[in-house]
Write a protein that holds these residues in place. Structure first.
Motif, PDB file in Angstrom:
ATOM      1  N   MET A   1       0.860  -1.192   0.000  1.00  0.00           N
ATOM      2  CA  MET A   1       0.000   0.000   0.000  1.00  0.00           C
ATOM      3  C   MET A   1       0.898   1.246   0.000  1.00  0.00           C
ATOM      4  O   MET A   1       1.795   1.357   0.834  1.00  0.00           O
ATOM      5  CB  MET A   1      -0.877  -0.022   1.257  1.00  0.00           C
ATOM      6  CG  MET A   1      -2.004   0.970   1.215  1.00  0.00           C
ATOM      7  SD  MET A   1      -3.382   0.547   2.336  1.00  0.00           S
ATOM      8  CE  MET A   1      -2.712   0.971   3.922  1.00  0.00           C
ATOM      9  N   PRO A   2       0.673   2.153  -0.927  1.00  0.00           N
ATOM     10  CA  PRO A   2       1.511   3.356  -0.950  1.00  0.00           C
ATOM     11  C   PRO A   2       1.269   4.226   0.279  1.00  0.00           C
ATOM     12  O   PRO A   2       0.214   4.143   0.904  1.00  0.00           O
ATOM     13  CB  PRO A   2       1.049   4.078  -2.221  1.00  0.00           C
ATOM     14  CG  PRO A   2      -0.311   3.561  -2.503  1.00  0.00           C
ATOM     15  CD  PRO A   2      -0.353   2.162  -1.982  1.00  0.00           C
ATOM     16  N   ILE A   3       2.233   5.039   0.635  1.00  0.00           N
ATOM     17  CA  ILE A   3       2.090   5.995   1.741  1.00  0.00           C
ATOM     18  C   ILE A   3       2.206   7.399   1.155  1.00  0.00           C
ATOM     19  O   ILE A   3       3.242   7.714   0.583  1.00  0.00           O
ATOM     20  CB  ILE A   3       3.188   5.795   2.805  1.00  0.00           C
ATOM     21  CG1 ILE A   3       3.202   4.355   3.295  1.00  0.00           C
ATOM     22  CG2 ILE A   3       2.986   6.765   3.965  1.00  0.00           C
ATOM     23  CD1 ILE A   3       4.396   4.045   4.185  1.00  0.00           C
ATOM     24  N   PRO A   4       1.216   8.239   1.304  1.00  0.00           N
ATOM     25  CA  PRO A   4      -0.126   7.926   1.792  1.00  0.00           C
ATOM     26  C   PRO A   4      -0.901   7.106   0.760  1.00  0.00           C
ATOM     27  O   PRO A   4      -0.538   7.080  -0.411  1.00  0.00           O
ATOM     28  CB  PRO A   4      -0.759   9.315   1.945  1.00  0.00           C
ATOM     29  CG  PRO A   4      -0.080  10.142   0.900  1.00  0.00           C
ATOM     30  CD  PRO A   4       1.338   9.632   0.844  1.00  0.00           C
ATOM     31  N   THR A   5      -1.957   6.447   1.221  1.00  0.00           N
ATOM     32  CA  THR A   5      -2.757   5.627   0.311  1.00  0.00           C
ATOM     33  C   THR A   5      -3.333   6.477  -0.817  1.00  0.00           C
ATOM     34  O   THR A   5      -3.352   6.062  -1.969  1.00  0.00           O
ATOM     35  CB  THR A   5      -3.921   4.975   1.087  1.00  0.00           C
ATOM     36  OG1 THR A   5      -3.481   4.641   2.397  1.00  0.00           O
ATOM     37  CG2 THR A   5      -4.414   3.726   0.373  1.00  0.00           C
ATOM     38  N   TYR A   6      -3.804   7.669  -0.444  1.00  0.00           N
ATOM     39  CA  TYR A   6      -4.379   8.597  -1.422  1.00  0.00           C
ATOM     40  C   TYR A   6      -3.783   9.979  -1.193  1.00  0.00           C
ATOM     41  O   TYR A   6      -3.447  10.350  -0.062  1.00  0.00           O
ATOM     42  CB  TYR A   6      -5.903   8.682  -1.283  1.00  0.00           C
ATOM     43  CG  TYR A   6      -6.603   7.365  -1.497  1.00  0.00           C
ATOM     44  CD1 TYR A   6      -6.941   6.941  -2.779  1.00  0.00           C
ATOM     45  CD2 TYR A   6      -6.920   6.541  -0.429  1.00  0.00           C
ATOM     46  CE1 TYR A   6      -7.583   5.725  -2.984  1.00  0.00           C
ATOM     47  CE2 TYR A   6      -7.553   5.325  -0.626  1.00  0.00           C
ATOM     48  CZ  TYR A   6      -7.877   4.925  -1.900  1.00  0.00           C
ATOM     49  OH  TYR A   6      -8.503   3.723  -2.104  1.00  0.00           O
ATOM     50  N   TYR A   7      -3.667  10.718  -2.270  1.00  0.00           N
ATOM     51  CA  TYR A   7      -3.136  12.083  -2.198  1.00  0.00           C
ATOM     52  C   TYR A   7      -4.069  12.952  -3.023  1.00  0.00           C
ATOM     53  O   TYR A   7      -4.239  12.734  -4.223  1.00  0.00           O
ATOM     54  CB  TYR A   7      -1.726  12.082  -2.776  1.00  0.00           C
ATOM     55  CG  TYR A   7      -0.987  13.400  -2.732  1.00  0.00           C
ATOM     56  CD1 TYR A   7      -1.246  14.357  -1.756  1.00  0.00           C
ATOM     57  CD2 TYR A   7       0.009  13.677  -3.663  1.00  0.00           C
ATOM     58  CE1 TYR A   7      -0.545  15.552  -1.714  1.00  0.00           C
ATOM     59  CE2 TYR A   7       0.719  14.873  -3.635  1.00  0.00           C
ATOM     60  CZ  TYR A   7       0.437  15.801  -2.655  1.00  0.00           C
ATOM     61  OH  TYR A   7       1.134  16.980  -2.625  1.00  0.00           O
ATOM     62  N   THR A   8      -4.712  13.896  -2.347  1.00  0.00           N
ATOM     63  CA  THR A   8      -5.692  14.717  -3.043  1.00  0.00           C
ATOM     64  C   THR A   8      -5.577  16.166  -2.589  1.00  0.00           C
ATOM     65  O   THR A   8      -4.698  16.507  -1.786  1.00  0.00           O
ATOM     66  CB  THR A   8      -7.112  14.136  -2.846  1.00  0.00           C
ATOM     67  OG1 THR A   8      -8.012  14.771  -3.730  1.00  0.00           O
ATOM     68  CG2 THR A   8      -7.592  14.309  -1.406  1.00  0.00           C
ATOM     69  N   ILE A  88       1.326  13.879  19.446  1.00  0.00           N
ATOM     70  CA  ILE A  88       2.671  13.354  19.117  1.00  0.00           C
ATOM     71  C   ILE A  88       2.617  12.402  17.920  1.00  0.00           C
ATOM     72  O   ILE A  88       3.262  11.341  17.906  1.00  0.00           O
ATOM     73  CB  ILE A  88       3.374  12.689  20.322  1.00  0.00           C
ATOM     74  CG1 ILE A  88       3.006  13.364  21.638  1.00  0.00           C
ATOM     75  CG2 ILE A  88       4.902  12.758  20.151  1.00  0.00           C
ATOM     76  CD1 ILE A  88       3.665  12.737  22.858  1.00  0.00           C
ATOM     77  N   LYS A  89       1.830  12.780  16.894  1.00  0.00           N
ATOM     78  CA  LYS A  89       1.855  12.002  15.646  1.00  0.00           C
ATOM     79  C   LYS A  89       3.263  12.098  15.060  1.00  0.00           C
ATOM     80  O   LYS A  89       3.892  13.145  15.189  1.00  0.00           O
ATOM     81  CB  LYS A  89       0.849  12.599  14.635  1.00  0.00           C
ATOM     82  CG  LYS A  89      -0.601  12.486  15.049  1.00  0.00           C
ATOM     83  CD  LYS A  89      -1.522  13.133  14.026  1.00  0.00           C
ATOM     84  CE  LYS A  89      -1.500  14.639  14.097  1.00  0.00           C
ATOM     85  NZ  LYS A  89      -2.517  15.283  13.215  1.00  0.00           N
ATOM     86  N   ASP A 119       0.804  12.758   9.863  1.00  0.00           N
ATOM     87  CA  ASP A 119      -0.491  12.115   9.583  1.00  0.00           C
ATOM     88  C   ASP A 119      -0.332  10.814   8.789  1.00  0.00           C
ATOM     89  O   ASP A 119      -0.851   9.763   9.183  1.00  0.00           O
ATOM     90  CB  ASP A 119      -1.383  13.090   8.808  1.00  0.00           C
ATOM     91  CG  ASP A 119      -1.454  14.447   9.493  1.00  0.00           C
ATOM     92  OD1 ASP A 119      -1.842  14.477  10.672  1.00  0.00           O
ATOM     93  OD2 ASP A 119      -1.110  15.452   8.861  1.00  0.00           O
ATOM     94  N   CYS A 120       0.373  10.903   7.694  1.00  0.00           N
ATOM     95  CA  CYS A 120       0.414   9.757   6.769  1.00  0.00           C
ATOM     96  C   CYS A 120       1.313   8.650   7.295  1.00  0.00           C
ATOM     97  O   CYS A 120       0.981   7.457   7.201  1.00  0.00           O
ATOM     98  CB  CYS A 120       0.867  10.220   5.392  1.00  0.00           C
ATOM     99  SG  CYS A 120      -0.201  11.516   4.744  1.00  0.00           S
ATOM    100  N   LEU A 121       2.441   9.029   7.854  1.00  0.00           N
ATOM    101  CA  LEU A 121       3.312   8.019   8.437  1.00  0.00           C
ATOM    102  C   LEU A 121       2.617   7.348   9.629  1.00  0.00           C
ATOM    103  O   LEU A 121       2.695   6.133   9.810  1.00  0.00           O
ATOM    104  CB  LEU A 121       4.631   8.669   8.871  1.00  0.00           C
ATOM    105  CG  LEU A 121       5.753   7.739   9.264  1.00  0.00           C
ATOM    106  CD1 LEU A 121       6.066   6.756   8.143  1.00  0.00           C
ATOM    107  CD2 LEU A 121       7.001   8.540   9.629  1.00  0.00           C
ATOM    108  N   GLY A 122       1.902   8.151  10.407  1.00  0.00           N
ATOM    109  CA  GLY A 122       1.157   7.607  11.537  1.00  0.00           C
ATOM    110  C   GLY A 122       0.135   6.568  11.094  1.00  0.00           C
ATOM    111  O   GLY A 122       0.005   5.500  11.696  1.00  0.00           O
ATOM    112  N   ALA A 123      -0.582   6.886  10.034  1.00  0.00           N
ATOM    113  CA  ALA A 123      -1.567   5.942   9.501  1.00  0.00           C
ATOM    114  C   ALA A 123      -0.868   4.666   9.053  1.00  0.00           C
ATOM    115  O   ALA A 123      -1.301   3.550   9.363  1.00  0.00           O
ATOM    116  CB  ALA A 123      -2.320   6.578   8.323  1.00  0.00           C
ATOM    117  N   THR A 129      -5.578   3.285   6.309  1.00  0.00           N
ATOM    118  CA  THR A 129      -5.667   4.081   5.095  1.00  0.00           C
ATOM    119  C   THR A 129      -5.378   5.543   5.425  1.00  0.00           C
ATOM    120  O   THR A 129      -5.941   6.092   6.372  1.00  0.00           O
ATOM    121  CB  THR A 129      -7.090   3.965   4.499  1.00  0.00           C
ATOM    122  OG1 THR A 129      -7.316   2.606   4.158  1.00  0.00           O
ATOM    123  CG2 THR A 129      -7.240   4.837   3.262  1.00  0.00           C
ATOM    124  N   GLY A 130      -4.497   6.161   4.655  1.00  0.00           N
ATOM    125  CA  GLY A 130      -4.164   7.565   4.871  1.00  0.00           C
ATOM    126  C   GLY A 130      -4.489   8.388   3.641  1.00  0.00           C
ATOM    127  O   GLY A 130      -4.241   7.957   2.516  1.00  0.00           O
TER     128      GLY A 130
END
Ligand SMILES: [Mg+2]
Length: 174
Positions: A1-8, A88-89, A119-123, A129-130
């Motif tokens: 799964m890519p990080i982040p899953t989605y980029y918008t 502390i994300k 946010d995305c690394l935390g997910a 899903t991030g």
């Protein structure tokens, strides 16, 4: 799964239908520069309507913010949603606490935020899903601006995309 899953581009891209089609029933939302520009205290009418739309569709919402100021609590009060502040994300405990507050599992929730390294690394650390969005304002904390340089490096040539129909993945577009 890519990080982040989605980029918008922004949170408004997310709709209750998009979430429900993926079996998602909860949002763990970053506050600063995701829902609220860092230099204001005022949610846009669009964001307020978007939050209401999610609530009307029974999508549960928890703000997960590294912010330790009253700003985070007053934002949660205004949106009438749950809050985990001083998060502390990207460390997992705050996300796990938010899931517990909402009574959902990791697979039920989507993490949304404007920063890769929080946010995305935390997910990703929790296999969640991030969704990464563009920051609402250029203005940000010095260490965040530093991280944005690293972020540009790891994001490479990925560009924000509109969120498409079910099964459509940004990664498959490359
Ligand atoms: Mg942020």
């Amino acid at each position: 799964m890519p990080i982040p899953t989605y980029y918008t581009t922004d949170v408004l891209q997310l709709t209750p239908e998009w979430l429900q089609q993926r079996g998602k029933s909860a949002l763990l939302l970053d506050l600063d520069n995701t829902l609220l520009p860092r230099d204001t205290q005022q949610f846009s009418a669009d964001v307020l309507a978007w939050v209401q739309q999610m609530k009307d569709a029974c999508i549960k919402i928890c703000l997960v913010s590294n912010n330790w100021h009253h700003r985070a609590q007053s934002a949660a009060d205004e949106l009438e949603c749950a809050l985990v502040a001083k998060a502390i994300k990207p460390l997992p405990p705050a996300f796990l606490m938010a899931l517990r507050r909402l009574g959902v599992l990791r697979r039920d929730a989507v993490v949304v935020g404007d920063q890769f390294f929080t946010d995305c690394l935390g997910a990703a650390l929790l296999g969640m899903t991030g969704v990464m969005v563009l920051p609402l304002a250029e203005h940000d904390l010095p260490h965040t601006l530093f991280l944005r340089n690293l972020e540009r490096f790891v994001m490479g040539d990925r560009r924000p995309q509109p969120l498409g129909p079910p099964g459509w993945r940004l990664y498959s577009q490359r």
